[in-house]
Design an enzyme around this catalytic site. Structure first.
Site, PDB file in Angstrom:
ATOM      1  N   ASP A 216       0.863  -1.177   0.000  1.00 28.12           N
ATOM      2  CA  ASP A 216       0.000   0.000   0.000  1.00 28.12           C
ATOM      3  C   ASP A 216       0.899   1.226   0.000  1.00 28.12           C
ATOM      4  OD1 ASP A 216      -2.917   0.911   0.422  1.00 28.12           O
ATOM      5  OD2 ASP A 216      -1.763   2.108   1.848  1.00 28.12           O
ATOM      6  N   GLU A 308      -2.933  -1.988  -5.269  1.00 27.56           N
ATOM      7  CA  GLU A 308      -4.216  -1.389  -5.639  1.00 27.56           C
ATOM      8  C   GLU A 308      -4.168  -0.932  -7.084  1.00 27.56           C
ATOM      9  OE1 GLU A 308      -6.138   1.435  -2.455  1.00 27.56           O
ATOM     10  OE2 GLU A 308      -3.980   1.669  -2.564  1.00 27.56           O
ATOM     11  N   ASP A 390      -2.825   1.843   6.837  1.00 27.71           N
ATOM     12  CA  ASP A 390      -2.163   1.366   5.627  1.00 27.71           C
ATOM     13  C   ASP A 390      -1.791  -0.111   5.726  1.00 27.71           C
ATOM     14  OD1 ASP A 390      -2.387   3.902   4.577  1.00 27.71           O
ATOM     15  OD2 ASP A 390      -0.429   4.531   5.314  1.00 27.71           O
TER      16      ASP A 390
END
Ligand SMILES: [Zn+2]
Length: 459
Positions: A216, A308, A390
């Site tokens: 992340d 992501e 996170d």
């Protein structure tokens, strides 16, 4: 494994060499603008003739839009358009014509619906002020000198490098690289030469082929890994960012250009502008370097890396600097992981843009309806889990990889499965460049970037 790779080195140009490079970049622009004007004139002429009812076979012949056609047109006109043409390498004109040929193709493909992504506009004239000066050489003498601190390019001659070219030189000496082209370009207030090379890379395998890591990208940290590791920002990044903001404020106090009033920028504005551009480049370099070290380490160790997806629309909307930098970091992380997993025999999984990696509890799977950006701690109401925001997101990303693996193919057979539906409602979709349908069968793209999946959510 054969790959196309770029090697970029900073240059130390003498004033005379800088003038020569700028002259070549100017020549590229002249050829580009001349050819674009010709293309436009012919298009307008044909459109006008059509309105008079001239039959199609009697229209002014259309100008070819391919590079050879444009080059032929340029060569027959250059004596009149640019009587100084022998002073520049023919590669300079080629640079401009090639850019135009590609721009025209992108535009026509985009109009015909053959091109993915946002619509491409018609090519525009390039101006000296707006464009980055650059020139590309594809033929002639292009070599790295044996001392590895000089390069030789056609017409420009021997140029001094600011850094050693040993990484490329070693490969050239060993015969595992072949230079395809060299581009000289100014970015961030500094001249660089980028060699595009065909490189023969040894086959590699990650040290832990069955291990998965979720990544992340953060603002306060460079990245947070699902293993719990916080990867700190590169050293000096804070100092450089502060300096960048200070210079931006200084620039805003100077008299800049104004198109409405025709105000010319002051010398002090120009000076501040140069310094800000250099500060920007330094911040970008520091981040890129940090990301390179991270992605090299991850792809060498882990068989599967999960990140992501990019929120491209959000990137364009959000003007806040911190968010913007984080988004830019994510884009760069994607790019680097994409090719490095290919080099190292690993795979990159991309979580769908709407997968709520931050809002989901990594302990029990509960999804929160809302999570403000300011909430740095994730607190689950259902199971009471309290975790860094996170890190929670990174763990969710890593868990996604396990979900597609148990649902079908397994890590070893990651290439085969195109679509899998699970009780959890997740659908794994093989990502194809240019296509968005889930039923496409995956083919192996060049450069070995085979294992790029998108995890989408079923309705
Ligand atoms: Zn929970």
């Amino acid at each position: 494994m054969k790959t196309i790779q770029a090697y970029r080195f900073a240059l130390d140009l003498t004033p005379a060499q800088e003038r020569a490079v700028l002259a070549h970049a100017g020549a590229a622009r002249v050829a580009h603008n001349w050819a674009l004007a010709r293309v436009k004139a012919v298009m307008d002429q044909r459109a006008a003739e059509r309105t008079y009812g001239v039959p199609d076979d009697q229209l002014t012949p259309s100008l070819g839009w391919t590079l050879p056609a444009l080059r032929k047109a340029w060569n027959s006109a250059k004596r009149e358009v640019a009587p100084w043409w022998p002073e520049c390498s023919k590669e300079a004109f080629n640079t401009g014509l090639d850019a135009l040929a590609r721009a025209l193709k992108n535009w026509s493909d985009s109009r015909a619906g053959k091109r993915a992504g946002r619509p491409v506009g018609f090519p525009r004239f390039t101006s000296r002020r707006r464009t980055t000066p650059s020139v590309r050489f594809t033929t002639g003498t292009i070599r790295v000198e044996p001392d590895r601190t000089h390069v030789t390019l056609p017409r420009l001659g021997r140029l001094k490098l600011h850094e050693s070219a040993r990484k490329l030189a070693r490969r050239l000496d060993a015969g595992t690289a072949r230079i395809l082209s060299a581009t000289v370009r100014r970015d961030g207030g500094r001249w660089h030469v980028a060699f595009c090379a065909e490189v023969e890379r040894a086959e590699r395998h990650p040290t832990r082929p069955h291990a998965t890591v979720g990544v992340d990208v953060g603002i306060t940290h460079l990245a947070v890994l699902s293993t719990g590791e916080l990867v700190p920002n590169p050293r000096h990044l804070d100092t450089a960012s502060r300096r960048m903001r200070r210079l931006a404020r200084r620039l805003s106090r100077r008299v800049g250009p104004d198109r409405r009033t025709g105000q010319q920028p002051s010398n002090r504005w120009r000076h501040a502008q140069t310094r800000l551009a250099r500060a920007h480049a330094r911040v970008a370099n520091l981040r890129r370097d940090g990301l390179h070290q991270l992605t090299t380490r991850l792809t060498a160790a882990y068989g599967t890396v999960v990140v992501e997806d990019l929120n491209v629309a959000g990137m364009l909307r959000n003007r806040r600097l911190a968010r913007h930098i984080a988004d830019a970091g994510l884009a760069e992380l994607h790019r680097q992981l994409g090719y490095k997993t290919g080099w190292n025999g690993g795979r990159l999984l991309t979580a769908d843009r709407w997968y709520p990696s931050s809002k989901t509890c990594s302990g029990c799977g509960t999804v929160k309806a809302k999570l403000a950006l300011s909430e740095r701690e994730y607190q689950c109401e259902a199971c009471g889990l309290t975790l860094d925001r996170d890190l929670n997101a990174a763990r969710n990303l890593a868990a996604l990889a396990a979900q597609i693996d148990t649902a079908g193919s397994g890590p070893a057979a990651g290439r085969g499965a195109d679509r899998q539906t699970r009780p959890g409602g997740q659908v794994a979709v093989k990502r194809q460049p240019g296509t968005a349908t889930a039923d496409q069968t995956g083919t192996v793209p060049p450069q070995g970037g085979t294992t790029d999946h998108t995890l989408a959510r079923a309705h």
